[in-house]
Design a protein around this motif. Structure first.
Motif, PDB file in Angstrom:
ATOM      1  N   GLU A 172      11.419 -36.991 -40.685  1.00 35.69           N
ATOM      2  CA  GLU A 172      12.000 -35.656 -40.886  1.00 35.69           C
ATOM      3  C   GLU A 172      11.523 -35.075 -42.216  1.00 35.69           C
ATOM      4  O   GLU A 172      11.561 -35.745 -43.245  1.00 35.69           O
ATOM      5  CB  GLU A 172      13.529 -35.697 -40.892  1.00 35.69           C
ATOM      6  CG  GLU A 172      14.145 -34.315 -41.093  1.00 35.69           C
ATOM      7  CD  GLU A 172      15.647 -34.366 -41.293  1.00 35.69           C
ATOM      8  OE1 GLU A 172      16.168 -33.473 -42.018  1.00 35.69           O
ATOM      9  OE2 GLU A 172      16.302 -35.286 -40.755  1.00 35.69           O
ATOM     10  N   PHE A 173      11.071 -33.832 -42.166  1.00 38.10           N
ATOM     11  CA  PHE A 173      10.671 -33.091 -43.359  1.00 38.10           C
ATOM     12  C   PHE A 173      11.737 -32.054 -43.664  1.00 38.10           C
ATOM     13  O   PHE A 173      12.150 -31.290 -42.787  1.00 38.10           O
ATOM     14  CB  PHE A 173       9.319 -32.397 -43.122  1.00 38.10           C
ATOM     15  CG  PHE A 173       8.187 -33.352 -42.883  1.00 38.10           C
ATOM     16  CD1 PHE A 173       7.432 -33.853 -43.936  1.00 38.10           C
ATOM     17  CD2 PHE A 173       7.877 -33.769 -41.588  1.00 38.10           C
ATOM     18  CE1 PHE A 173       6.394 -34.739 -43.716  1.00 38.10           C
ATOM     19  CE2 PHE A 173       6.836 -34.654 -41.352  1.00 38.10           C
ATOM     20  CZ  PHE A 173       6.094 -35.138 -42.419  1.00 38.10           C
ATOM     21  N   TRP A 174      12.175 -32.025 -44.920  1.00 40.58           N
ATOM     22  CA  TRP A 174      13.247 -31.137 -45.370  1.00 40.58           C
ATOM     23  C   TRP A 174      12.726 -30.305 -46.524  1.00 40.58           C
ATOM     24  O   TRP A 174      12.177 -30.846 -47.494  1.00 40.58           O
ATOM     25  CB  TRP A 174      14.439 -31.979 -45.804  1.00 40.58           C
ATOM     26  CG  TRP A 174      15.644 -31.250 -46.333  1.00 40.58           C
ATOM     27  CD1 TRP A 174      16.763 -30.893 -45.650  1.00 40.58           C
ATOM     28  CD2 TRP A 174      15.868 -30.842 -47.700  1.00 40.58           C
ATOM     29  NE1 TRP A 174      17.668 -30.297 -46.500  1.00 40.58           N
ATOM     30  CE2 TRP A 174      17.139 -30.246 -47.758  1.00 40.58           C
ATOM     31  CE3 TRP A 174      15.103 -30.916 -48.862  1.00 40.58           C
ATOM     32  CZ2 TRP A 174      17.666 -29.731 -48.941  1.00 40.58           C
ATOM     33  CZ3 TRP A 174      15.632 -30.409 -50.028  1.00 40.58           C
ATOM     34  CH2 TRP A 174      16.900 -29.823 -50.064  1.00 40.58           C
ATOM     35  N   VAL A 185      12.340 -30.133 -40.059  1.00 39.79           N
ATOM     36  CA  VAL A 185      11.519 -30.406 -38.877  1.00 39.79           C
ATOM     37  C   VAL A 185      11.492 -31.913 -38.669  1.00 39.79           C
ATOM     38  O   VAL A 185      11.212 -32.673 -39.604  1.00 39.79           O
ATOM     39  CB  VAL A 185      10.086 -29.862 -39.027  1.00 39.79           C
ATOM     40  CG1 VAL A 185       9.198 -30.356 -37.890  1.00 39.79           C
ATOM     41  CG2 VAL A 185      10.094 -28.341 -39.063  1.00 39.79           C
ATOM     42  N   ARG A 186      11.774 -32.337 -37.436  1.00 42.09           N
ATOM     43  CA  ARG A 186      11.817 -33.761 -37.119  1.00 42.09           C
ATOM     44  C   ARG A 186      10.739 -34.109 -36.093  1.00 42.09           C
ATOM     45  O   ARG A 186      10.578 -33.422 -35.087  1.00 42.09           O
ATOM     46  CB  ARG A 186      13.191 -34.149 -36.565  1.00 42.09           C
ATOM     47  CG  ARG A 186      13.322 -35.629 -36.204  1.00 42.09           C
ATOM     48  CD  ARG A 186      14.733 -35.968 -35.802  1.00 42.09           C
ATOM     49  NE  ARG A 186      15.146 -35.249 -34.588  1.00 42.09           N
ATOM     50  CZ  ARG A 186      16.395 -35.251 -34.116  1.00 42.09           C
ATOM     51  NH1 ARG A 186      17.343 -35.892 -34.763  1.00 42.09           N
ATOM     52  NH2 ARG A 186      16.685 -34.583 -33.012  1.00 42.09           N
ATOM     53  N   GLU A 203      10.793 -31.204 -33.306  1.00 44.08           N
ATOM     54  CA  GLU A 203      12.031 -30.445 -33.158  1.00 44.08           C
ATOM     55  C   GLU A 203      12.439 -29.830 -34.488  1.00 44.08           C
ATOM     56  O   GLU A 203      12.266 -30.437 -35.534  1.00 44.08           O
ATOM     57  CB  GLU A 203      13.157 -31.380 -32.684  1.00 44.08           C
ATOM     58  CG  GLU A 203      12.861 -32.091 -31.385  1.00 44.08           C
ATOM     59  CD  GLU A 203      13.892 -33.159 -31.068  1.00 44.08           C
ATOM     60  OE1 GLU A 203      14.351 -33.209 -29.923  1.00 44.08           O
ATOM     61  OE2 GLU A 203      14.228 -33.942 -31.982  1.00 44.08           O
ATOM     62  N   ARG A 204      12.995 -28.634 -34.424  1.00 43.58           N
ATOM     63  CA  ARG A 204      13.614 -28.033 -35.603  1.00 43.58           C
ATOM     64  C   ARG A 204      15.100 -28.333 -35.591  1.00 43.58           C
ATOM     65  O   ARG A 204      15.752 -28.316 -34.554  1.00 43.58           O
ATOM     66  CB  ARG A 204      13.383 -26.515 -35.626  1.00 43.58           C
ATOM     67  CG  ARG A 204      11.947 -26.151 -35.889  1.00 43.58           C
ATOM     68  CD  ARG A 204      11.767 -24.671 -36.237  1.00 43.58           C
ATOM     69  NE  ARG A 204      10.369 -24.418 -36.589  1.00 43.58           N
ATOM     70  CZ  ARG A 204       9.862 -24.607 -37.789  1.00 43.58           C
ATOM     71  NH1 ARG A 204      10.662 -25.011 -38.761  1.00 43.58           N
ATOM     72  NH2 ARG A 204       8.601 -24.382 -38.032  1.00 43.58           N
TER      73      ARG A 204
END
Length: 207
Positions: A172-174, A185-186, A203-204
């Protein structure tokens, strides 16, 4: 990716999660004080949890690599329960990366190559430190001196030392935004896809 700007990376996510990570990691280098620092979370076979900060040394086609003593508490946990989580937090750029995946040892050849690249003091230290064990005052220094006497400048890779790779199943990017409306975004690994060329479901997530 044509740009390494983190906002662009999340606005138009690339299909390969490790490609996105490399772009983020390159972009934060000038700003973050220690971008390679990552929290490693493990659990024993009995479910006892532990977390500590280790240093990322490589991102290869399969995952995230760090090096340690194979007799350490974290290595014993990974051997008994080869699942782990990683967390990177770059406060200066308001970015975070979370990784969940499987742990595997890197090859002896990979560990040897990295070990030979370390300064002599770090190689001596790998031999001298019986990581996670109780020691007395001056014990480690005394062992280090004996190692130096034994090997001189040619300190070999110990059998009990090497790398672990976390092969991601989820990343996951945060990206922090004003009013807490963060971008998330995962990437979820498509079941059955190979480790060295995985497919990802993107996925968002809500902030």
């Amino acid at each position: 990716m044509s740009s390494t700007h983190p906002g662009t990376a999340l606005a138009q996510p690339a299909p390969d999660t490790l490609q996105v990570f490399r772009a983020w990691f390159a972009a934060v280098q000038p700003a973050a004080r220690e971008p390679e620092a990552m929290t490693l979370a493990t659990a024993t076979a009995a479910g006892a949890l532990a977390a500590r900060v280790v240093l990322l040394k490589q991102v290869d086609a399969r995952g995230f690599v760090f090096y340690t003593n194979y007799a350490s508490a974290k290595s014993r946990a990974l051997a008994a329960n080869p699942r782990a989580a990683l967390a990177f937090y770059w406060r200066e750029t308001h970015q975070q990366v979370r990784v969940v995946g499987r742990a595997e040892r890197v090859s002896r050849e990979e560990s040897e190559e990295y070990f030979r690249s370390r300064p002599i003091g770090s190689r001596v230290g790998a031999w001298a430190s019986r990581q996670s064990t109780v020691v007395g005052e001056g014990d480690v220094q005394a062992r280090a001196e004996k190692i130096e006497e034994r090997f001189g400048e040619d300190v070999p890779l110990p059998e009990f030392w090497g790398g672990w790779r976390i092969v991601p199943d989820e990343v996951e990017f945060w990206l922090g935004k004003p009013s807490r409306l963060h971008d998330r975004v995962r990437y979820m690994r498509v079941e059955g896809s190979p480790d060295d060329a995985p497919e990802w479901k993107i996925e968002r997530l809500a902030p």
